[in-house]
Design a protein around this motif. Structure first.
Motif, PDB file in Angstrom:
ATOM      1  N   THR A   1       0.938  -1.132   0.028  1.00 37.90           N
ATOM      2  CA  THR A   1       0.073  -0.078  -0.021  1.00 37.90           C
ATOM      3  C   THR A   1       0.723   1.305  -0.006  1.00 37.90           C
ATOM      4  O   THR A   1       0.226   2.451   0.063  1.00 37.90           O
ATOM      5  CB  THR A   1      -0.862  -0.044   1.303  1.00 37.90           C
ATOM      6  N   HIS A   2       2.152   1.200   0.271  1.00 39.29           N
ATOM      7  CA  HIS A   2       2.940   2.471  -0.088  1.00 39.29           C
ATOM      8  C   HIS A   2       4.264   2.209  -0.598  1.00 39.29           C
ATOM      9  O   HIS A   2       5.302   1.804   0.165  1.00 39.29           O
ATOM     10  CB  HIS A   2       3.088   3.105   1.362  1.00 39.29           C
ATOM     11  N   GLU A   3       4.577   2.350  -1.978  1.00 37.50           N
ATOM     12  CA  GLU A   3       5.645   1.989  -2.615  1.00 37.50           C
ATOM     13  C   GLU A   3       5.945   3.349  -3.671  1.00 37.50           C
ATOM     14  O   GLU A   3       5.099   3.992  -3.852  1.00 37.50           O
ATOM     15  CB  GLU A   3       5.711   0.826  -3.186  1.00 37.50           C
ATOM     16  N   HIS A   4       7.137   2.945  -4.165  1.00 37.88           N
ATOM     17  CA  HIS A   4       7.770   4.265  -5.179  1.00 37.88           C
ATOM     18  C   HIS A   4       8.364   3.335  -6.405  1.00 37.88           C
ATOM     19  O   HIS A   4       9.200   2.265  -6.085  1.00 37.88           O
ATOM     20  CB  HIS A   4       8.621   5.119  -4.502  1.00 37.88           C
ATOM     21  N   ILE A   5       8.221   3.886  -7.372  1.00 39.99           N
ATOM     22  CA  ILE A   5       8.615   3.488  -8.751  1.00 39.99           C
ATOM     23  C   ILE A   5       9.843   4.314  -8.959  1.00 39.99           C
ATOM     24  O   ILE A   5      10.981   4.067  -9.236  1.00 39.99           O
ATOM     25  CB  ILE A   5       7.803   3.278  -9.930  1.00 39.99           C
TER      26      ILE A   5
ATOM     27  N   GLN B   1      13.387   7.168 -19.363  1.00 43.49           N
ATOM     28  CA  GLN B   1      12.300   5.915 -18.964  1.00 43.49           C
ATOM     29  C   GLN B   1      12.556   4.533 -19.257  1.00 43.49           C
ATOM     30  O   GLN B   1      12.069   3.896 -18.330  1.00 43.49           O
ATOM     31  CB  GLN B   1      11.028   6.629 -19.621  1.00 43.49           C
ATOM     32  N   GLN B   2      12.947   4.650 -20.217  1.00 39.11           N
ATOM     33  CA  GLN B   2      13.588   3.076 -20.460  1.00 39.11           C
ATOM     34  C   GLN B   2      14.381   2.380 -19.529  1.00 39.11           C
ATOM     35  O   GLN B   2      14.281   1.197 -18.894  1.00 39.11           O
ATOM     36  CB  GLN B   2      13.852   2.897 -21.889  1.00 39.11           C
ATOM     37  N   GLU B   3      15.341   3.264 -19.038  1.00 42.05           N
ATOM     38  CA  GLU B   3      16.484   2.835 -18.056  1.00 42.05           C
ATOM     39  C   GLU B   3      15.477   2.537 -16.563  1.00 42.05           C
ATOM     40  O   GLU B   3      15.854   1.380 -15.957  1.00 42.05           O
ATOM     41  CB  GLU B   3      17.394   3.843 -17.681  1.00 42.05           C
ATOM     42  N   ALA B   4      14.741   3.456 -16.380  1.00 40.84           N
ATOM     43  CA  ALA B   4      13.925   3.188 -15.254  1.00 40.84           C
ATOM     44  C   ALA B   4      12.933   2.056 -15.317  1.00 40.84           C
ATOM     45  O   ALA B   4      12.910   1.216 -14.377  1.00 40.84           O
ATOM     46  CB  ALA B   4      12.945   4.567 -15.011  1.00 40.84           C
ATOM     47  N   PHE B   5      12.399   1.792 -16.316  1.00 45.18           N
ATOM     48  CA  PHE B   5      11.677   0.565 -16.478  1.00 45.18           C
ATOM     49  C   PHE B   5      12.505  -0.625 -16.466  1.00 45.18           C
ATOM     50  O   PHE B   5      12.288  -1.611 -15.690  1.00 45.18           O
ATOM     51  CB  PHE B   5      10.985   0.589 -18.103  1.00 45.18           C
ATOM     52  N   ASP B   6      13.769  -0.577 -17.013  1.00 37.78           N
ATOM     53  CA  ASP B   6      14.573  -1.906 -16.936  1.00 37.78           C
ATOM     54  C   ASP B   6      15.099  -2.108 -15.275  1.00 37.78           C
ATOM     55  O   ASP B   6      15.232  -3.304 -15.333  1.00 37.78           O
ATOM     56  CB  ASP B   6      15.848  -1.839 -17.754  1.00 37.78           C
ATOM     57  N   ARG B   7      15.264  -1.102 -14.815  1.00 40.94           N
ATOM     58  CA  ARG B   7      15.694  -1.092 -13.270  1.00 40.94           C
ATOM     59  C   ARG B   7      14.632  -1.751 -12.492  1.00 40.94           C
ATOM     60  O   ARG B   7      14.864  -2.473 -11.379  1.00 40.94           O
ATOM     61  CB  ARG B   7      16.261   0.046 -13.002  1.00 40.94           C
ATOM     62  N   ILE B   8      13.554  -1.088 -12.663  1.00 46.24           N
ATOM     63  CA  ILE B   8      12.532  -1.647 -11.569  1.00 46.24           C
ATOM     64  C   ILE B   8      11.806  -2.554 -12.072  1.00 46.24           C
ATOM     65  O   ILE B   8      11.199  -3.633 -11.295  1.00 46.24           O
ATOM     66  CB  ILE B   8      11.422  -0.295 -11.670  1.00 46.24           C
TER      67      ILE B   8
ATOM     68  N   GLU C   1       1.300   3.153  -5.905  1.00 47.58           N
ATOM     69  CA  GLU C   1       2.432   4.010  -6.164  1.00 47.58           C
ATOM     70  C   GLU C   1       2.358   5.248  -5.383  1.00 47.58           C
ATOM     71  O   GLU C   1       1.233   6.036  -6.072  1.00 47.58           O
ATOM     72  CB  GLU C   1       2.897   3.880  -7.566  1.00 47.58           C
ATOM     73  N   CYS C   2       3.097   5.807  -4.459  1.00 44.35           N
ATOM     74  CA  CYS C   2       2.577   6.762  -3.879  1.00 44.35           C
ATOM     75  C   CYS C   2       3.423   8.348  -4.263  1.00 44.35           C
ATOM     76  O   CYS C   2       3.488   9.188  -3.416  1.00 44.35           O
ATOM     77  CB  CYS C   2       2.810   6.451  -2.470  1.00 44.35           C
ATOM     78  N   THR C   3       4.159   8.273  -5.101  1.00 43.78           N
ATOM     79  CA  THR C   3       4.857   9.443  -5.825  1.00 43.78           C
ATOM     80  C   THR C   3       3.941  10.400  -6.360  1.00 43.78           C
ATOM     81  O   THR C   3       3.422  10.034  -7.322  1.00 43.78           O
ATOM     82  CB  THR C   3       5.983   9.022  -6.816  1.00 43.78           C
ATOM     83  N   PRO C   4       3.965  11.535  -5.749  1.00 41.97           N
ATOM     84  CA  PRO C   4       3.156  12.712  -6.314  1.00 41.97           C
ATOM     85  C   PRO C   4       3.748  13.683  -7.564  1.00 41.97           C
ATOM     86  O   PRO C   4       4.984  13.308  -7.734  1.00 41.97           O
ATOM     87  CB  PRO C   4       2.807  13.678  -5.111  1.00 41.97           C
TER      88      PRO C   4
ATOM     89  N   TRP D   1      13.788   2.913  -5.169  1.00 41.09           N
ATOM     90  CA  TRP D   1      13.147   3.428  -6.125  1.00 41.09           C
ATOM     91  C   TRP D   1      14.084   4.004  -7.141  1.00 41.09           C
ATOM     92  O   TRP D   1      15.542   4.143  -7.008  1.00 41.09           O
ATOM     93  CB  TRP D   1      12.164   4.670  -5.863  1.00 41.09           C
ATOM     94  N   TYR D   2      13.758   4.191  -8.341  1.00 39.95           N
ATOM     95  CA  TYR D   2      14.765   4.740  -9.402  1.00 39.95           C
ATOM     96  C   TYR D   2      14.946   6.163  -9.355  1.00 39.95           C
ATOM     97  O   TYR D   2      13.804   6.844  -9.293  1.00 39.95           O
ATOM     98  CB  TYR D   2      14.371   4.370 -10.738  1.00 39.95           C
ATOM     99  N   ASP D   3      16.126   6.622  -9.132  1.00 39.58           N
ATOM    100  CA  ASP D   3      16.571   8.080  -8.940  1.00 39.58           C
ATOM    101  C   ASP D   3      17.008   8.524 -10.194  1.00 39.58           C
ATOM    102  O   ASP D   3      18.210   8.378 -10.268  1.00 39.58           O
ATOM    103  CB  ASP D   3      17.251   8.360  -7.637  1.00 39.58           C
ATOM    104  N   PRO D   4      16.565   9.590 -11.086  1.00 38.65           N
ATOM    105  CA  PRO D   4      16.924   9.759 -12.131  1.00 38.65           C
ATOM    106  C   PRO D   4      18.322  10.698 -12.096  1.00 38.65           C
ATOM    107  O   PRO D   4      19.291  10.720 -13.016  1.00 38.65           O
ATOM    108  CB  PRO D   4      15.981  10.712 -12.949  1.00 38.65           C
ATOM    109  N   ASN D   5      18.305  11.124 -10.696  1.00 38.65           N
ATOM    110  CA  ASN D   5      19.510  12.104 -10.524  1.00 38.65           C
ATOM    111  C   ASN D   5      20.815  11.004 -10.018  1.00 38.65           C
ATOM    112  O   ASN D   5      21.983  11.741  -9.839  1.00 38.65           O
ATOM    113  CB  ASN D   5      19.412  13.147  -9.591  1.00 38.65           C
ATOM    114  N   GLN D   6      20.390   9.952  -9.798  1.00 32.39           N
ATOM    115  CA  GLN D   6      21.374   8.762  -9.188  1.00 32.39           C
ATOM    116  C   GLN D   6      21.055   7.483  -9.925  1.00 32.39           C
ATOM    117  O   GLN D   6      20.752   6.580  -9.200  1.00 32.39           O
ATOM    118  CB  GLN D   6      21.394   8.612  -7.884  1.00 32.39           C
ATOM    119  N   PRO D   7      21.223   7.548 -11.092  1.00 34.19           N
ATOM    120  CA  PRO D   7      20.748   6.264 -11.870  1.00 34.19           C
ATOM    121  C   PRO D   7      21.316   5.004 -11.515  1.00 34.19           C
ATOM    122  O   PRO D   7      20.741   3.883 -12.044  1.00 34.19           O
ATOM    123  CB  PRO D   7      20.997   6.638 -13.378  1.00 34.19           C
TER     124      PRO D   7
END
Length: 335
Positions: free
Chosen positions: A41-45, A62-69, A86-89, A278-284
């Motif tokens: 009930t409370h996770e992040h992508i 986005q593809q890298e995030a997809f592949d990592r998660i 997914e709780c990321t606003p 979660w995938y962090d685009p600033n720290q891929p």
């Protein structure tokens, strides 16, 4: 073939036209509460900590995030997980297209949200929002509910807001009031990043003043409150108690607070999750925090302390289904 295409199209249209009231809204449309199944009930992508003024989602890979998660989500199949909240606003990394791709690839029911995140000293709030009245903020939430998010057709399954871990500021009180107004219009449950009990009680006061019942409110990060009697008090008021730090604290995985809450008879108001990813685009290259400790460690610990299959199902199946069903939870004379 034409008949097959016709009936497939008709089924799709009927599925999309299901009324949300009494159902649950995922990134792929509405499902019944029964279909939600075992749920985190409370996770992040994907989470971007840059802040609203430096937020540039077009720069994400986005593809890298997809592949990592994707591999992390696929691990959940072994534990019978069917749904993932997914709780990321927005302005923190909400990416509904990515969520839909992951839902399609895994078969998970994934829910996303609408709302503004005021925690961390309003770092994730665009400047123009500060001067908006609560009614205008609520109108934005309602528009995403009615029209979909950013032209995607994906609708939010709940409202996600956030306040700082201290007495509510005037602005944070306004965010809570906006969520109340939006709930009355949509029936979406309000999930609020909160932490300690004091701002949780204050938020419930605002909701009550707006005519919204405590059952519409999820006290997120209630794990941070050390006085467990306050968890019981708020649960008995009817609000949902979200214990969502199981991805971070090995001692917490012993399950002591859940054992206490069961003894107090309020297990039917408790939600559990990891707050992980979660995938962090600033720290891929940063490691992804796993979504599995509840199943690997917490549940065996609870079972060793006389938790039954029914107790586990209460936490992971029945409570989430009730909490995220779209329904207007309003205070009436009978309340």
């Amino acid at each position: 073939m034409r008949h097959l295409i016709f009936f497939s199209t008709l089924i799709f249209i009927l599925a999309c036209s299901k009324q949300p009231e009494g159902n649950i809204i995922t990134v792929n449309g509405t499902i019944t509460p029964h279909e939600l199944g075992r749920t985190l009930t409370h996770e992040h992508i994907l989470v971007d900590f840059s802040g609203a003024e430096n937020y540039h989602p077009e720069s994400y890979n986005q593809q890298e995030a997809f592949d990592r998660i994707l591999p992390e989500l696929q691990k959940l199949k072994a534990y019978g997980v069917q749904s993932f909240i997914e709780c990321t606003p927005q302005f923190v990394g909400r990416d509904v297209i990515l969520l839909k791709k992951l839902a399609d690839a895994t078969g998970l029911n994934i829910l996303t949200n609408t709302g503004f995140y005021g925690a961390q000293n309003n770092k994730f709030i665009p400047k123009h929002v500060f001067d908006m009245p609560a009614e205008a903020i609520a109108a934005f939430y309602i528009a995403e509910f009615e029209q979909g998010i950013e032209g995607s057709g994906v609708r939010p399954g709940f409202i996600k807001t956030a306040v700082d871990r201290k007495p509510l500021s005037d602005f944070h009180a306004k965010l809570v009031r906006a969520a109340a107004i939006a709930h009355k219009a949509t029936g979406l449950t309000i999930m609020s990043h909160t932490g300690p009990a004091l701002p949780a009680f204050q938020q419930l006061e605002i909701l009550t003043a707006e005519g919204v019942a405590p059952e519409a409110f999820i006290w997120t990060h209630a794990s941070d409150e050390k006085d467990w009697t306050k968890l019981v008090t708020i649960a008995r008021m009817g609000a949902w108690i979200s214990l969502d730090k199981y991805g971070w604290d090995e001692n917490y995985l012993k399950g002591e607070v859940l054992i206490y809450l069961k003894k107090q008879g309020v297990l039917d108001k408790v939600l559990i999750s990891h707050d992980a990813g979660w995938y962090d685009p600033n720290q891929p290259d940063k490691a992804i925090q796993p979504y599995t400790p509840i199943f690997e460690t917490l549940i065996p610990s609870l079972q060793a302390n006389d938790f039954t299959t029914a107790d586990i199902d209460q936490l992971l199946i029945h409570n989430p289904a009730k909490a995220f069903t779209v329904t207007k939870r309003l205070i009436t004379s009978s309340n």
